[in-house]
Design a protein around this motif. Structure first.
Motif, PDB file in Angstrom:
ATOM      1  N   PHE A 113       0.821  -1.208   0.000  1.00  0.00           N
ATOM      2  CA  PHE A 113       0.000   0.000   0.000  1.00  0.00           C
ATOM      3  C   PHE A 113       0.860   1.264   0.000  1.00  0.00           C
ATOM      4  O   PHE A 113       0.445   2.300  -0.524  1.00  0.00           O
ATOM      5  CB  PHE A 113      -0.968  -0.008   1.176  1.00  0.00           C
ATOM      6  N   LEU A 114       2.065   1.170   0.557  1.00  0.00           N
ATOM      7  CA  LEU A 114       3.002   2.288   0.455  1.00  0.00           C
ATOM      8  C   LEU A 114       3.377   2.525  -1.003  1.00  0.00           C
ATOM      9  O   LEU A 114       3.456   3.678  -1.464  1.00  0.00           O
ATOM     10  CB  LEU A 114       4.255   2.002   1.291  1.00  0.00           C
ATOM     11  N   PHE A 115       3.610   1.436  -1.750  1.00  0.00           N
ATOM     12  CA  PHE A 115       3.906   1.553  -3.176  1.00  0.00           C
ATOM     13  C   PHE A 115       2.744   2.203  -3.924  1.00  0.00           C
ATOM     14  O   PHE A 115       2.947   3.110  -4.737  1.00  0.00           O
ATOM     15  CB  PHE A 115       4.198   0.178  -3.776  1.00  0.00           C
ATOM     16  N   ILE A 116       1.525   1.747  -3.671  1.00  0.00           N
ATOM     17  CA  ILE A 116       0.355   2.296  -4.347  1.00  0.00           C
ATOM     18  C   ILE A 116       0.232   3.787  -4.062  1.00  0.00           C
ATOM     19  O   ILE A 116      -0.060   4.599  -4.976  1.00  0.00           O
ATOM     20  CB  ILE A 116      -0.927   1.556  -3.906  1.00  0.00           C
ATOM     21  N   TRP A 117       0.461   4.173  -2.820  1.00  0.00           N
ATOM     22  CA  TRP A 117       0.369   5.591  -2.442  1.00  0.00           C
ATOM     23  C   TRP A 117       1.445   6.426  -3.133  1.00  0.00           C
ATOM     24  O   TRP A 117       1.157   7.476  -3.712  1.00  0.00           O
ATOM     25  CB  TRP A 117       0.481   5.717  -0.919  1.00  0.00           C
ATOM     26  N   ILE A 118       2.699   5.948  -3.088  1.00  0.00           N
ATOM     27  CA  ILE A 118       3.797   6.717  -3.689  1.00  0.00           C
ATOM     28  C   ILE A 118       3.668   6.749  -5.210  1.00  0.00           C
ATOM     29  O   ILE A 118       3.966   7.763  -5.851  1.00  0.00           O
ATOM     30  CB  ILE A 118       5.151   6.128  -3.261  1.00  0.00           C
ATOM     31  N   LYS A 119       3.205   5.654  -5.804  1.00  0.00           N
ATOM     32  CA  LYS A 119       3.017   5.629  -7.260  1.00  0.00           C
ATOM     33  C   LYS A 119       1.991   6.675  -7.699  1.00  0.00           C
ATOM     34  O   LYS A 119       2.111   7.258  -8.776  1.00  0.00           O
ATOM     35  CB  LYS A 119       2.576   4.242  -7.712  1.00  0.00           C
ATOM     36  N   GLY A 120       0.985   6.908  -6.866  1.00  0.00           N
ATOM     37  CA  GLY A 120       0.014   7.943  -7.178  1.00  0.00           C
ATOM     38  C   GLY A 120       0.623   9.334  -7.190  1.00  0.00           C
ATOM     39  O   GLY A 120       0.161  10.215  -7.915  1.00  0.00           O
ATOM     40  N   ILE A 121       1.685   9.522  -6.407  1.00  0.00           N
ATOM     41  CA  ILE A 121       2.367  10.824  -6.351  1.00  0.00           C
ATOM     42  C   ILE A 121       3.456  10.903  -7.411  1.00  0.00           C
ATOM     43  O   ILE A 121       3.648  11.951  -8.051  1.00  0.00           O
ATOM     44  CB  ILE A 121       2.971  11.043  -4.950  1.00  0.00           C
ATOM     45  N   PHE A 122       4.173   9.787  -7.609  1.00  0.00           N
ATOM     46  CA  PHE A 122       5.267   9.733  -8.581  1.00  0.00           C
ATOM     47  C   PHE A 122       4.995   8.628  -9.603  1.00  0.00           C
ATOM     48  O   PHE A 122       5.483   7.499  -9.442  1.00  0.00           O
ATOM     49  CB  PHE A 122       6.606   9.469  -7.881  1.00  0.00           C
ATOM     50  N   PRO A 123       4.216   8.918 -10.637  1.00  0.00           N
ATOM     51  CA  PRO A 123       3.863   7.898 -11.634  1.00  0.00           C
ATOM     52  C   PRO A 123       5.065   7.285 -12.338  1.00  0.00           C
ATOM     53  O   PRO A 123       4.956   6.183 -12.898  1.00  0.00           O
ATOM     54  CB  PRO A 123       2.984   8.666 -12.629  1.00  0.00           C
ATOM     55  N   ARG A 124       6.204   7.941 -12.297  1.00  0.00           N
ATOM     56  CA  ARG A 124       7.382   7.417 -12.992  1.00  0.00           C
ATOM     57  C   ARG A 124       7.895   6.124 -12.358  1.00  0.00           C
ATOM     58  O   ARG A 124       8.743   5.444 -12.933  1.00  0.00           O
ATOM     59  CB  ARG A 124       8.495   8.464 -12.999  1.00  0.00           C
ATOM     60  N   LEU A 125       7.388   5.773 -11.182  1.00  0.00           N
ATOM     61  CA  LEU A 125       7.748   4.475 -10.612  1.00  0.00           C
ATOM     62  C   LEU A 125       7.373   3.336 -11.547  1.00  0.00           C
ATOM     63  O   LEU A 125       7.964   2.257 -11.494  1.00  0.00           O
ATOM     64  CB  LEU A 125       7.042   4.271  -9.263  1.00  0.00           C
ATOM     65  N   ALA A 126       6.386   3.586 -12.411  1.00  0.00           N
ATOM     66  CA  ALA A 126       5.960   2.555 -13.357  1.00  0.00           C
ATOM     67  C   ALA A 126       7.073   2.175 -14.323  1.00  0.00           C
ATOM     68  O   ALA A 126       7.048   1.091 -14.912  1.00  0.00           O
ATOM     69  CB  ALA A 126       4.729   3.017 -14.129  1.00  0.00           C
ATOM     70  N   SER A 127       8.068   3.068 -14.490  1.00  0.00           N
ATOM     71  CA  SER A 127       9.160   2.791 -15.431  1.00  0.00           C
ATOM     72  C   SER A 127      10.058   1.657 -14.947  1.00  0.00           C
ATOM     73  O   SER A 127      10.836   1.098 -15.717  1.00  0.00           O
ATOM     74  CB  SER A 127      10.003   4.054 -15.659  1.00  0.00           C
ATOM     75  N   PHE A 128       9.969   1.301 -13.666  1.00  0.00           N
ATOM     76  CA  PHE A 128      10.767   0.209 -13.117  1.00  0.00           C
ATOM     77  C   PHE A 128      10.146  -1.151 -13.407  1.00  0.00           C
ATOM     78  O   PHE A 128      10.787  -2.181 -13.246  1.00  0.00           O
ATOM     79  CB  PHE A 128      10.915   0.363 -11.595  1.00  0.00           C
ATOM     80  N   SER A 129       8.889  -1.151 -13.798  1.00  0.00           N
ATOM     81  CA  SER A 129       8.115  -2.389 -13.862  1.00  0.00           C
ATOM     82  C   SER A 129       8.155  -3.016 -15.245  1.00  0.00           C
ATOM     83  O   SER A 129       8.237  -2.331 -16.258  1.00  0.00           O
ATOM     84  CB  SER A 129       6.660  -2.092 -13.475  1.00  0.00           C
ATOM     85  N   ILE A 130       8.100  -4.356 -15.283  1.00  0.00           N
ATOM     86  CA  ILE A 130       7.946  -5.077 -16.539  1.00  0.00           C
ATOM     87  C   ILE A 130       6.779  -6.049 -16.399  1.00  0.00           C
ATOM     88  O   ILE A 130       6.396  -6.437 -15.296  1.00  0.00           O
ATOM     89  CB  ILE A 130       9.226  -5.846 -16.937  1.00  0.00           C
ATOM     90  N   GLY A 131       6.231  -6.422 -17.540  1.00  0.00           N
ATOM     91  CA  GLY A 131       5.091  -7.325 -17.551  1.00  0.00           C
ATOM     92  C   GLY A 131       5.509  -8.781 -17.554  1.00  0.00           C
ATOM     93  O   GLY A 131       6.626  -9.130 -17.160  1.00  0.00           O
ATOM     94  N   ASP A 132       4.644  -9.626 -18.050  1.00  0.00           N
ATOM     95  CA  ASP A 132       4.886 -11.067 -18.035  1.00  0.00           C
ATOM     96  C   ASP A 132       5.367 -11.583 -19.379  1.00  0.00           C
ATOM     97  O   ASP A 132       5.147 -12.739 -19.731  1.00  0.00           O
ATOM     98  CB  ASP A 132       3.594 -11.807 -17.650  1.00  0.00           C
ATOM     99  N   ALA A 133       6.035 -10.704 -20.143  1.00  0.00           N
ATOM    100  CA  ALA A 133       6.458 -11.093 -21.486  1.00  0.00           C
ATOM    101  C   ALA A 133       7.578 -12.123 -21.440  1.00  0.00           C
ATOM    102  O   ALA A 133       8.503 -12.037 -20.633  1.00  0.00           O
ATOM    103  CB  ALA A 133       6.930  -9.853 -22.262  1.00  0.00           C
ATOM    104  N   ASN A 134       7.458 -13.101 -22.320  1.00  0.00           N
ATOM    105  CA  ASN A 134       8.520 -14.083 -22.532  1.00  0.00           C
ATOM    106  C   ASN A 134       8.975 -14.734 -21.227  1.00  0.00           C
ATOM    107  O   ASN A 134       8.185 -14.960 -20.316  1.00  0.00           O
ATOM    108  CB  ASN A 134       9.705 -13.430 -23.256  1.00  0.00           C
ATOM    109  N   LEU A 135      10.266 -14.988 -21.136  1.00  0.00           N
ATOM    110  CA  LEU A 135      10.818 -15.680 -19.973  1.00  0.00           C
ATOM    111  C   LEU A 135      11.000 -14.765 -18.761  1.00  0.00           C
ATOM    112  O   LEU A 135      11.255 -15.255 -17.664  1.00  0.00           O
ATOM    113  CB  LEU A 135      12.168 -16.308 -20.338  1.00  0.00           C
ATOM    114  N   TRP A 136      10.867 -13.459 -18.978  1.00  0.00           N
ATOM    115  CA  TRP A 136      11.116 -12.525 -17.887  1.00  0.00           C
ATOM    116  C   TRP A 136      10.114 -12.672 -16.743  1.00  0.00           C
ATOM    117  O   TRP A 136      10.353 -12.181 -15.638  1.00  0.00           O
ATOM    118  CB  TRP A 136      11.121 -11.088 -18.398  1.00  0.00           C
ATOM    119  N   LYS A 137       8.985 -13.318 -17.013  1.00  0.00           N
ATOM    120  CA  LYS A 137       8.003 -13.500 -15.946  1.00  0.00           C
ATOM    121  C   LYS A 137       8.544 -14.383 -14.822  1.00  0.00           C
ATOM    122  O   LYS A 137       8.020 -14.366 -13.702  1.00  0.00           O
ATOM    123  CB  LYS A 137       6.712 -14.095 -16.509  1.00  0.00           C
ATOM    124  N   TRP A 138       9.592 -15.165 -15.125  1.00  0.00           N
ATOM    125  CA  TRP A 138      10.186 -16.028 -14.116  1.00  0.00           C
ATOM    126  C   TRP A 138      11.295 -15.327 -13.329  1.00  0.00           C
ATOM    127  O   TRP A 138      11.918 -15.939 -12.457  1.00  0.00           O
ATOM    128  CB  TRP A 138      10.753 -17.289 -14.769  1.00  0.00           C
TER     129      TRP A 138
END
Length: 213
Positions: A157-182
């Motif tokens: 919930f701290l992440f959700i709160w800070i992400k609302g203030i600093f949307p650029r945190l999303a740049s750290f995230s990746i989806g479930d593409a290819n083998l990276w999901k593991w």
């Protein structure tokens, strides 16, 4: 103060084998996905090393010992909150220990933005630690399991709160593409292997000659 220094030393010695394992894994992953068009931000790669240090910190702080020095010690408490009034600080410490874990999971991998996945992952990670503490001269305590899971939830919930203030945190995230999901599965395994098998060997190399003098 000695306890803190001991934990920091264990983390530093655990990082030595962890870094090459992670670097080799990431090299292989980049090679395998080179022609897929998938872009992995440098911020994500760097943050995964922070995540792995957090894993090492948790394993060190919870007293996970080398596999060679383990023995069964059936010291188990299944009654919750028995020491809440007498040992409140320890409850708080167990919550704080897992807040970075609950924060970094959804920050690094999109599928953990679903809170149930992060909560379950925190619960299972803490459960695995409590089970291993049967072999680590420590108390396997349901309170630790509850507080660690609560810390994971607080971190999420701290992440959700800070992400609302600093949307650029999303740049750290990746989806479930290819083998990276593991990817997180490998980092969990690397941290366990490092602390149970390799770090104790390095410790003996570094401090063995000193002890024998």
């Amino acid at each position: 103060m000695f306890f803190i220094h001991h934990i920091l030393l264990e983390i530093m010695l655990g990082i030595i084998p962890l870094l090459p394992m992670m670097a080799l894994f990431q090299f292989v992953m980049f090679k395998k996905t080179k022609n897929s068009g998938l872009k992995i931000a440098a911020s994500h790669v760097i943050a995964t090393y922070l995540f792995s240090v957090v894993l090492l910190s948790i394993l060190s702080a919870t007293g996970i010992t080398a596999i060679t020095s383990s023995r069964i010690e059936m010291n188990i408490n299944l009654v919750p909150l028995t020491e809440l009034s007498t040992n409140f600080v320890q409850y708080v410490e167990n919550i704080l220990l897992f807040i970075p874990f609950g924060f970094l999971l959804p920050m690094l991998w999109k599928r953990f933005e679903k809170k149930q996945r992060t909560f379950i992952c925190g619960f299972l990670f803490s459960l695995s630690i409590e089970i291993m503490q049967i072999f680590s001269y420590r108390i396997t305590d349901i309170d630790d399991l509850l507080m660690n899971t609560a810390g994971t939830i607080a971190g999420y919930f701290l992440f959700i709160w800070i992400k609302g203030i600093f949307p650029r945190l999303a740049s750290f995230s990746i989806g479930d593409a290819n083998l990276w999901k593991w990817e997180p599965v490998f980092y969990f395994n690397f941290a366990w292997v490092s602390m149970l098998f390799i770090q104790p060997v390095i410790t003996s190399w570094v401090f063995g000659p000193i002890i024998l003098r």
